[in-house]
Design a protein around this motif. Structure first.
Motif, mmCIF file in Angstrom:
data_model
loop_
_atom_site.group_PDB
_atom_site.id
_atom_site.type_symbol
_atom_site.label_atom_id
_atom_site.label_comp_id
_atom_site.label_asym_id
_atom_site.label_seq_id
_atom_site.Cartn_x
_atom_site.Cartn_y
_atom_site.Cartn_z
ATOM 1 N N UNK A 182 -17.169 -43.526 -6.311
ATOM 2 C CA UNK A 182 -16.293 -42.873 -5.345
ATOM 3 C C UNK A 182 -14.845 -43.085 -5.745
ATOM 4 N N UNK A 183 -14.033 -42.075 -5.483
ATOM 5 C CA UNK A 183 -12.625 -42.091 -5.880
ATOM 6 C C UNK A 183 -11.790 -41.730 -4.664
ATOM 7 N N UNK A 184 -10.738 -42.466 -4.413
ATOM 8 C CA UNK A 184 -9.851 -42.157 -3.292
ATOM 9 C C UNK A 184 -9.138 -40.840 -3.548
ATOM 10 N N UNK A 185 -9.059 -40.009 -2.525
ATOM 11 C CA UNK A 185 -8.378 -38.725 -2.647
ATOM 12 C C UNK A 185 -9.325 -37.612 -3.045
ATOM 13 N N UNK A 186 -8.801 -36.401 -3.035
ATOM 14 C CA UNK A 186 -9.593 -35.222 -3.387
ATOM 15 C C UNK A 186 -9.305 -34.863 -4.839
ATOM 16 N N UNK A 187 -10.262 -35.122 -5.707
ATOM 17 C CA UNK A 187 -10.079 -34.959 -7.152
ATOM 18 C C UNK A 187 -10.942 -33.821 -7.684
ATOM 19 N N UNK A 188 -10.485 -33.235 -8.782
ATOM 20 C CA UNK A 188 -11.267 -32.204 -9.466
ATOM 21 C C UNK A 188 -12.085 -32.780 -10.610
ATOM 22 N N UNK A 189 -11.730 -33.995 -11.023
ATOM 23 C CA UNK A 189 -12.415 -34.609 -12.165
ATOM 24 C C UNK A 189 -12.524 -36.110 -11.931
ATOM 25 N N UNK A 190 -13.616 -36.700 -12.376
ATOM 26 C CA UNK A 190 -13.828 -38.135 -12.202
ATOM 27 C C UNK A 190 -12.888 -38.928 -13.100
ATOM 28 N N UNK A 191 -12.194 -39.895 -12.524
ATOM 29 C CA UNK A 191 -11.237 -40.701 -13.304
ATOM 30 C C UNK A 191 -11.964 -41.746 -14.144
ATOM 31 N N UNK A 192 -13.277 -41.925 -13.912
ATOM 32 C CA UNK A 192 -14.032 -42.933 -14.658
ATOM 33 C C UNK A 192 -14.787 -42.344 -15.837
ATOM 34 N N UNK A 193 -15.488 -41.219 -15.607
ATOM 35 C CA UNK A 193 -16.310 -40.662 -16.688
ATOM 36 C C UNK A 193 -15.850 -39.282 -17.135
ATOM 37 N N UNK A 194 -14.878 -38.703 -16.433
ATOM 38 C CA UNK A 194 -14.330 -37.407 -16.823
ATOM 39 C C UNK A 194 -15.124 -36.203 -16.358
ATOM 40 N N UNK A 195 -16.226 -36.422 -15.637
ATOM 41 C CA UNK A 195 -17.056 -35.306 -15.187
ATOM 42 C C UNK A 195 -16.314 -34.457 -14.153
ATOM 43 N N UNK A 241 -18.160 -32.618 -12.164
ATOM 44 C CA UNK A 241 -19.179 -32.452 -11.127
ATOM 45 C C UNK A 241 -18.849 -33.402 -9.971
ATOM 46 N N UNK A 242 -17.988 -32.924 -9.087
ATOM 47 C CA UNK A 242 -17.417 -33.761 -8.028
ATOM 48 C C UNK A 242 -17.737 -33.177 -6.662
ATOM 49 N N UNK A 243 -18.164 -34.033 -5.748
ATOM 50 C CA UNK A 243 -18.306 -33.651 -4.347
ATOM 51 C C UNK A 243 -17.180 -34.317 -3.560
ATOM 52 N N UNK A 244 -16.474 -33.518 -2.739
ATOM 53 C CA UNK A 244 -15.296 -34.035 -2.032
ATOM 54 C C UNK A 244 -15.568 -34.054 -0.528
ATOM 55 N N UNK A 245 -15.124 -35.122 0.116
ATOM 56 C CA UNK A 245 -15.391 -35.331 1.535
ATOM 57 C C UNK A 245 -14.098 -35.632 2.287
ATOM 58 N N UNK A 246 -14.058 -35.097 3.518
ATOM 59 C CA UNK A 246 -12.978 -35.470 4.426
ATOM 60 C C UNK A 246 -13.458 -35.190 5.849
ATOM 61 N N UNK A 247 -12.604 -35.502 6.807
ATOM 62 C CA UNK A 247 -12.980 -35.289 8.207
ATOM 63 C C UNK A 247 -12.527 -33.912 8.651
#
Length: 768
Positions: free
Chosen positions: A718-731, A733-739
């Motif tokens: 999991x990554x804080x904020x709404x990202x388009x790419x994973x900061x760890x593996x570069x993928x 394929x991201x699912x974004x969540x908020x309220x």
């Protein structure tokens, strides 16, 4: 070729099915044969046979039989084809609504007009005869029941019988729209996934919405909704369901569980003896009630009711039981249209005063009082926090139930410090907990929340349990505040006149829904809610709230006085005056009717965008100066929710609290304050300090800290904020969540207006 002179001189009359006599028409018969693709060379022979058997008073059926016999004799190989085509033309067949093929019978039209609309027999027969003639002229391959109904409706309109047309109309959804739902889905509710069940629900919803607007509500109320003056929420359920309920598990722990309310269609359970069964019963209560209600389901005092079942268990065992419950609520994919139950649990740091001396129910018996189980209640809350903190098997946050904690006078005592730190760690990691501030006197002894913010408090009849348990919101309907500003054109008196008119419309609509629901409850189609415990109906309908909602106070002020809520004291005071007017209206209705009228800050997941789009259509010049969103895509336009500060207003957390606290006591049917984008700072101590100040120094009644999250589907991090790419593996394929309004959900399911609001949201709290 047989001459037509013979037929003209004979003056042969034919008797039709309806008994009418008309002169035999040779040309009509020849045309019919040709249309049935009978070879032109054979027609003379058919007419010769007919001439030999023709007599005055012959019936159309006899003529048909003579023609059919001749066709068989002429061409045995192809005669059957001619025959079928000829019969098809002269014997109209209908594909009925019952999926059958039947001969056309105009008497069915006449009977339905009389039975369904109350039309007089003479007019009904006249319309039936005209429809029969029209259908025969059309030369159709087949006829459907909807087609006949459309033709009849058009004829009713032609006769000026609009009232009868409405009663006779057919409800449904176009083929194009069904294809679109199958291919694209719908984004009115972010909690609904695109799957076969949701497609089925959306199709059914559209039919029930049409029914509500045509049958449940009078034309002026339906028109006000369709124009966007007001919004009638949950129209698909207007005829059959109330909204939400705060459940009391003691009834089921004492008397057992019938999930269908009767035990006739499902197995019946005795009162739970073991903690595992008690947990399962709690989950099933929420699931069963969801089948009969249109909104969220909640269990108030969740850890208090379960505490006696945990006596003597280790913390590890209690945590495993809480994990069982949380997984149940996130994996029971059984709610309306294929979704998890829209669930909430209200939790206590201590056993509240009003329950301390109440009998503790376990396994159909009483074991002491609830004050004896405070330690177990504390352990349940801690275990729930730990389970929610860990997330699921792929390290994704649990989306349900809404996790609501009441902060009473002992919340910040030393004995609760560790638990409070854990709560704010949960806020820092996932943004999950909601908080109810029980310090202000107007919260009375007990207040609870459910769904997106619906609120019950012990100030209705003075009995806390009657006021807050086994009841909920019957319905809320919403007024479009910015439009009132456009129509008032800067005139204060006119503004409140229009507001009064709109509230009158909402009142009538809510009272209609009240009467409809009352009838439905008595009619037996809500058996779970109407089941009886110890001779008393479980669902206390007489204590439900009938609620006035509102959207766009900030935009109303911006247009009417030229300033937004955060821009001046005058704007804030005028905003209070508007909402106080609505609250006074509701309070007066309570006195007049004896019903529980209230005011809520409408969640407005779809309504905030719908109002904005309609106003941009009808009041474009006025609307464009105040609406939020991107004008290049009108689907992104939205109004600020209820009496909230605009999501990107440049205000601090203190300023936001100072403004929004003014409206919480006024909105006794539901309120919330959102603190957005807390991923910018992650210190639980800072969040807890903010919570302490809110509780001790403000009138904020209900709030939450929202953290935006991105979950990588490749590495699971999991990554804080709404990202388009994973900061760890570069993928990517991201699912974004908020309220969204009042619950966490995947952003991909949101509508365009809420997605734009999400982009606009600004953090109110500085980084630490």
């Amino acid at each position: 070729m047989i001459s037509s002179r013979y037929y003209k001189n004979c003056k042969i009359y034919v008797v039709k099915k309806n008994g009418v006599r008309e002169l035999f028409d040779l040309n009509k018969l020849v045309k019919s044969l040709l249309n049935s693709q009978v070879d032109y060379r054979h027609i003379n022979r058919i007419l010769a046979v007919l001439q030999s058997r023709l007599y005055d008073g012959i019936t159309t059926e006899e003529i048909k039989e003579i023609v059919c016999e001749s066709l068989k004799e002429i061409d045995r190989e192809n005669g059957t084809n001619y025959l079928e085509k000829y019969k098809q033309k002269h014997n109209l067949v209908v594909r009925t609504s019952n999926n059958e093929i039947q001969p056309f019978d105009k008497t069915r039209i006449i009977k339905k007009l009389i039975d369904e609309t109350g039309l007089d027999k003479e007019t009904a027969e006249k319309i039936g005869n005209e429809i029969e003639k029209s259908l025969k002229r059309l030369n159709l391959k087949y006829i459907t029941a909807p087609m006949i109904r459309e033709l009849v409706n058009a004829k009713l309109i032609e006769y000026g019988l609009e009232e009868y047309r409405i009663r006779h109309t057919r409800l449904g959804i176009p083929i194009y729209d069904i294809k679109k739902l199958i291919n694209e889905g719908c984004r009115e509710n972010a909690n609904l996934m695109h799957n076969p069940e949701s497609i089925h629900k959306w199709v059914a919803d559209e039919t029930m919405k049409q029914y509500a607007l045509l049958e449940i509500f009078p034309k002026d109320i339906a028109d006000a909704h369709m124009r966007g003056d007001i919004h009638l929420h949950d129209l698909e359920y207007a005829a059959i369901r109330p909204v939400c309920c705060q459940h009391d598990l003691r009834n089921f722990f004492m008397y057992g569980l019938r999930v269908d309310g009767t035990g006739r269609h499902t197995s019946v359970s005795k009162p739970a003896k073991h903690p595992e069964v008690a947990i399962q019963h709690a989950a099933k209560v929420l699931s069963a009630a969801q089948c009969e209600m249109s909104g969220g389901q909640s269990i108030d005092e969740f850890n208090i009711w379960l505490a006696p079942y945990m006596r003597g268990l280790s913390y590890r065992r209690i945590k495993q039981l809480m994990q069982m419950f949380i997984y149940e609520m996130n994996q029971m994919y059984v709610a309306r249209g294929g979704q998890t139950v829209f669930s909430s649990i209200n939790l206590e740091l201590e056993v509240p005063e009003y329950l301390r001396d109440k009998e503790a129910v376990v396994a159909g018996d009483v074991r002491g009082t609830y004050e004896e189980y405070e330690e177990e209640a504390h352990l349940i809350l801690e275990a729930l926090i730990d389970v929610m903190m860990e997330g699921d098997a792929v390290r994704k946050p649990f989306l349900f139930p809404n996790f609501i904690v009441k902060l009473r006078e002992r919340a910040f005592k030393d004995e609760n410090r560790d638990l409070m730190i854990k709560l704010h760690e949960l806020s820092s990691k996932w943004g999950i907990p909601y908080f109810i501030n029980m310090y202000p006197e107007w919260q009375v002894e007990n207040t609870n929340a459910m769904g997106c913010r619906t609120r019950l408090s012990g100030d209705w009849k003075g009995d806390v349990e009657i006021d807050t348990l086994r009841t909920g919101n019957m319905q809320w309907y919403t007024v479009n505040l910015p439009r009132i500003g456009y129509e008032a054109k800067g005139d204060d008196d006119r503004l409140f006149e229009i507001l009064q008119e709109r509230l009158e419309i909402l009142k009538r609509a809510l009272y209609i829904k009240h009467q409809v629901t009352e009838k439905v409850l008595k009619g037996g189609i809500l058996p779970f809610l109407t089941q009886r415990f110890n001779g008393e109906q479980y669902y206390k309908y007489e204590n439900t709230t009938k609620t006035f909602g509102f959207v766009g106070l900030n935009e109303l002020l911006k247009y009417h006085i030229g300033e937004e809520l955060h821009e001046s004291r005058y704007a804030l005071k005028f905003g209070e005056k508007v909402i106080k007017y609505i609250r006074d209206y509701a309070d007066n209705l309570k006195e007049e009717t004896g019903l529980r009228w209230s005011v809520t800050q409408t969640p407005a997941e779809s309504t905030a965008g719908r109002f904005a789009r309609l106003d941009y259509r009808y009041y474009k010049e006025e609307c464009k100066f105040v609406v939020n969103g991107d004008f290049s895509n009108i689907n992104t336009l939205y109004y600020t929710n209820s009496s909230h500060v605009r999501v990107n207003a440049p205000v601090s957390v203190g300023e936001k609290v100072r403004i929004e606290e003014r409206f919480h006591p006024l909105c006794n049917g539901g309120h919330i304050t959102h603190f957005w984008n807390i991923e910018a700072y992650a210190d639980p101590e800072v969040l807890m300090d903010i919570t302490k100040k809110i509780v001790e120094k403000s009138n904020i009644g209900f709030w939450t800290y929202t953290k935006n999250l991105s979950i990588c589907e490749r590495c699971g991090r999991s990554i804080a904020g709404l990202k388009d790419r994973c900061v760890y593996c570069g993928s990517s394929s991201i699912q974004r969540y908020s309220r969204i309004t009042g619950y966490l959900q995947n952003v991909s399911n949101w509508n365009d207006a809420k997605k734009k609001e999400l982009i606009d949201r600004r953090s109110n709290i500085p980084k630490v």
